[in-house]
Design a protein around this motif. Sequence first.
Motif, PDB file in Angstrom:
ATOM      1  N   ILE A 193      -7.024   1.467  -1.790  1.00 26.63           N
ATOM      2  CA  ILE A 193      -6.902   0.568  -0.634  1.00 26.63           C
ATOM      3  C   ILE A 193      -8.012  -0.492  -0.688  1.00 26.63           C
ATOM      4  O   ILE A 193      -7.778  -1.661  -0.362  1.00 26.63           O
ATOM      5  CB  ILE A 193      -6.918   1.384   0.675  1.00 26.63           C
ATOM      6  CG1 ILE A 193      -5.673   2.292   0.713  1.00 26.63           C
ATOM      7  CG2 ILE A 193      -6.937   0.463   1.899  1.00 26.63           C
ATOM      8  CD1 ILE A 193      -5.675   3.329   1.834  1.00 26.63           C
ATOM      9  N   ASN A 207      -0.521   3.219   4.916  1.00 27.26           N
ATOM     10  CA  ASN A 207      -0.533   4.094   3.749  1.00 27.26           C
ATOM     11  C   ASN A 207      -0.134   5.487   4.224  1.00 27.26           C
ATOM     12  O   ASN A 207      -0.928   6.176   4.865  1.00 27.26           O
ATOM     13  CB  ASN A 207      -1.900   4.130   3.070  1.00 27.26           C
ATOM     14  CG  ASN A 207      -1.907   5.056   1.856  1.00 27.26           C
ATOM     15  OD1 ASN A 207      -2.520   6.117   1.874  1.00 27.26           O
ATOM     16  ND2 ASN A 207      -1.193   4.691   0.828  1.00 27.26           N
ATOM     17  N   THR A 242       0.820  -1.222   0.000  1.00 25.94           N
ATOM     18  CA  THR A 242       0.000   0.000   0.000  1.00 25.94           C
ATOM     19  C   THR A 242       0.852   1.269   0.000  1.00 25.94           C
ATOM     20  O   THR A 242       0.458   2.291   0.556  1.00 25.94           O
ATOM     21  CB  THR A 242      -0.992   0.012   1.182  1.00 25.94           C
ATOM     22  OG1 THR A 242      -0.248  -0.105   2.405  1.00 25.94           O
ATOM     23  CG2 THR A 242      -1.980  -1.133   1.074  1.00 25.94           C
TER      24      THR A 242
END
Lengths: 247, 247
Positions: A181, A160, A137
């Motif tokens: 995501i 993230n 991510t």
Amino acid sequence: MDVPRRRLLLISNSTLHGGGYLGHCQQQIKSFLGEKVKRILFVPYALHNQDAYAKTAREKLENVGYGVDSIHEFSDPVEAVRKSEAIFIGGGNTFRLLKALYDKSLIQEIRKRVLEDGIPYMGSSAGSNAATISINTTNDMPIVYPPSLEALGLVPFNINPHYLDPDVNSTHMGETREKRIFEYHEESNTFPVLGLREGSMLLVEGNKATLQGVTGARLFVRGKSPTEHQPGADFSFLLANSNLHNP
Amino acid sequence: MDVPRRRLLLISNSTLHGGGYLGHCQQQIKSFLGEKVKRILFVPYALHNQDAYAKTAREKLENVGYGVDSIHEFSDPVEAVRKSEAIFIGGGNTFRLLKALYDKSLIQEIRKRVLEDGIPYMGSSAGSNAATISINTTNDMPIVYPPSLEALGLVPFNINPHYLDPDVNSTHMGETREKRIFEYHEESNTFPVLGLREGSMLLVEGNKATLQGVTGARLFVRGKSPTEHQPGADFSFLLANSNLHNP
Ligand SMILES: [Ca+2]
Ligand SMILES: [Ca+2]
């Protein structure tokens, strides 16, 4: 399993709009490293110009009271990690960083120093991605191909960094951060993702994790709705092994 | 080397703000495929819900006058490519798409059909990334790990779809798109990157390449300043083998 001795400060971003390098997290760095640490091993692999990057980090951290060695100045980087008192991995491109950690055989040694020996680990941006279970991510472009997306695994979830809320006025049709995501969580066996807004950081001490900074975080867990969390939030539940997978 | 028979229509984005799926490029699709093509083989691997994706593409392309088979409905996808008259790879997540193309052993067969047999290839977003030399300049998150970042190699350069100009009013500290492409070009042996703004597409016929659409493109070549190009621009020079590397 014994409680890991890990001590981590995982910062979303090294520079906040209007401030200087590490300006917004200077106090957190000081209280995280404390008086015992004298020198920090800086890892500049995420940027192309490592000399310039080390210079910036050295100036800033010396002002806060710490000596800085940059790992790229050692002939044996594994030995440099072995002897380090504290590690700081700076941001840049996450793929480039992770590939360098693999190419230089640093993954196992850093894990050992942090999880077994308990030396403090700081990361910002790419350096925070590298601390987690994988770089799945990251926001960065895959400019190089690391041998794996698995990262240091100092925590059993993903981050993230630079998390960005959807811009309701945008006409751009590329995926929002949240959409990206969600795409990750469409895959099976994927981990929770902590979206750290710029200005946020996560402090991990053993099995306790706390949100620091001022901007809050958004947590994404596979199969659940995202949730909002304010500064001070307790994220220790993300460190439990039962949260490792949510298949 | 013989002139490749390739015919490609590489679209930045399938949906433009305010329009429907493929709405802004319907005329280009029609004139690209012409009267001879009756059926299109659609490749929905970049999205998780392939049934829903095939339904959307089928409705849209049937309206334009083409029959649609979705590759995910075939028990033997390689055979489906072997028998196809035209291929359209849709957008979504580029890593997921490329991994599926490798996992299903489709890379070589698609290359052969396009470069040797001359069947038309359309891609949008991730499907345009997949057509190029590599996916090094995708905007997508690395939600899965493909066995390589090398892609179909139908053209000897990279594309950045959904190309976005820097937002001068932004306070966000994540890298701009331009900065990310510069990071790619800090690596050695990296290829030119054509930044296709939303609304732009590249038409390739043999060794001739022309910019279509309305929004223009920005070209990044390693070691040079980026250059702006208007609709109608001739990009044939990007197809020359001497441009393969700029180490
Ligand atoms: Ca970055
Ligand atoms: Ca995408």
